[in-house]
Scaffold this motif. Structure first.
Motif, short mmCIF file in Angstrom:
data_model
loop_
_atom_site.label_atom_id
_atom_site.label_comp_id
_atom_site.label_asym_id
_atom_site.label_seq_id
_atom_site.Cartn_x
_atom_site.Cartn_y
_atom_site.Cartn_z
N GLU A 149 0.81 -1.22 0.00
CA GLU A 149 0.00 0.00 0.00
C GLU A 149 0.85 1.27 0.00
O GLU A 149 0.53 2.24 0.68
N ARG A 150 1.89 1.29 -0.79
CA ARG A 150 2.73 2.48 -0.87
C ARG A 150 2.02 3.59 -1.63
O ARG A 150 1.44 3.35 -2.69
N LEU A 151 2.10 4.78 -1.10
CA LEU A 151 1.39 5.91 -1.69
C LEU A 151 1.85 6.19 -3.12
O LEU A 151 1.04 6.50 -3.99
N THR A 152 3.13 6.06 -3.36
CA THR A 152 3.64 6.33 -4.71
C THR A 152 3.11 5.33 -5.73
O THR A 152 2.90 5.67 -6.90
N ASP A 153 2.89 4.09 -5.28
CA ASP A 153 2.31 3.09 -6.19
C ASP A 153 0.87 3.44 -6.54
O ASP A 153 0.44 3.29 -7.69
N PHE A 154 0.12 3.88 -5.54
CA PHE A 154 -1.25 4.32 -5.82
C PHE A 154 -1.24 5.52 -6.77
O PHE A 154 -2.02 5.58 -7.72
N ALA A 155 -0.36 6.47 -6.52
CA ALA A 155 -0.30 7.68 -7.33
C ALA A 155 0.06 7.36 -8.78
O ALA A 155 -0.42 8.01 -9.72
#
Length: 250
Positions: A149-155
């Motif tokens: 759930e890394r934020l950069t992956d979502f972004a």
């Protein structure tokens, strides 16, 4: 008796569902999150109801209060901010109620992100820009995030990001997102949407952290990040004049 977990919405007394107001009016014991809730919401409660502010209670104390009231034959409502499906500790509380043999039900509420989007007049899914929304948070003094759930992956997916419980980490989050979404990416911060103290900050990845720090925001805010927040984008095929339609469809 059945304990009712009720979504109190974003805080405005007139944004509760009809069902929620009925349950509050009937309740004899109401537990509520004083940190996030506008006091006007409690005006829906009976004058005879026992009101319990949970902001200073741990999970065991909250559970004990609910179980004891239920065993005394009292109607119990556990209010949550926004909707119980998001960051409400519903999982932990209902598991304990199951163990105690207490029945329960959930009444949904207006989520904070929906109130924030309504306040600023933005659709979070815009054709040819973003068709997905990621509801997430960050880790500070809280439960660790999952491995994937890394934020950069979502972004990187291009989805509109809705960050809860993240306002005190705005600068570090923006610095993390900048290489992925770009410094010109729109950002909107909404503090206490629908409440008397509501506040809206509009900017970009380049300047939003400065605005948050200048405003002194520390809690009860959602951060919206994404290209869908601009007024650009295409139009939905659903309503296109070029879309084949058969009689009776709309």
């Amino acid at each position: 008796m059945t304990v009712h977990f009720v979504g109190a919405g974003p805080g405005a007394a007139d944004l509760l569902t009809v069902r929620a107001t009925r349950l509050l009016a009937e309740a004899e014991v109401v537990l509520y999150p004083g940190t996030y809730l506008d006091s006007e919401v409690l005006a829906h409660c009976s004058a005879r109801a026992r009101l319990v502010d949970t902001q200073s209670l741990d999970l065991e104390a909250i559970t004990r209060t609910i179980v004891e009231a239920d065993r005394d034959g009292r109607r119990v409502v556990r209010l949550t901010s926004g909707d119980p499906s998001l960051y409400s500790a519903l999982h932990e509380q209902t598991r304990r109620l199951d163990e105690a043999g207490v029945s329960w039900q959930v009444c949904p509420g207006v989520p904070a992100y929906a109130a924030a989007a309504a306040l600023v007049g933005r659709e979070l899914t815009v054709p040819h820009v973003a068709q997905s929304v990621v509801l997430t948070r960050t880790q500070a003094r809280s439960t660790p995030m999952g491995e994937g759930e890394r934020l950069t992956d979502f972004a990187a997916t291009g989805a509109t990001l809705v960050l809860h419980l993240a306002i005190i980490r705005t600068r570090s989050l923006i610095e993390e997102l900048a290489p992925v979404v770009g410094v010109d990416c729109p950002v909107i911060v909404v503090h206490r949407a629908s409440q008397p103290q509501e506040q809206v900050l509009r900017g970009t990845v380049a300047d939003i952290a400065d605005q948050v720090e200048e405003a002194g925001l520390r809690q009860a805010a959602v951060i919206l990040v994404g290209r869908a927040l601009a007024r650009d984008g295409g139009e939905s095929f659903l309503y296109s004049a070029d879309r084949p339609r058969s009689g009776g469809q709309s």
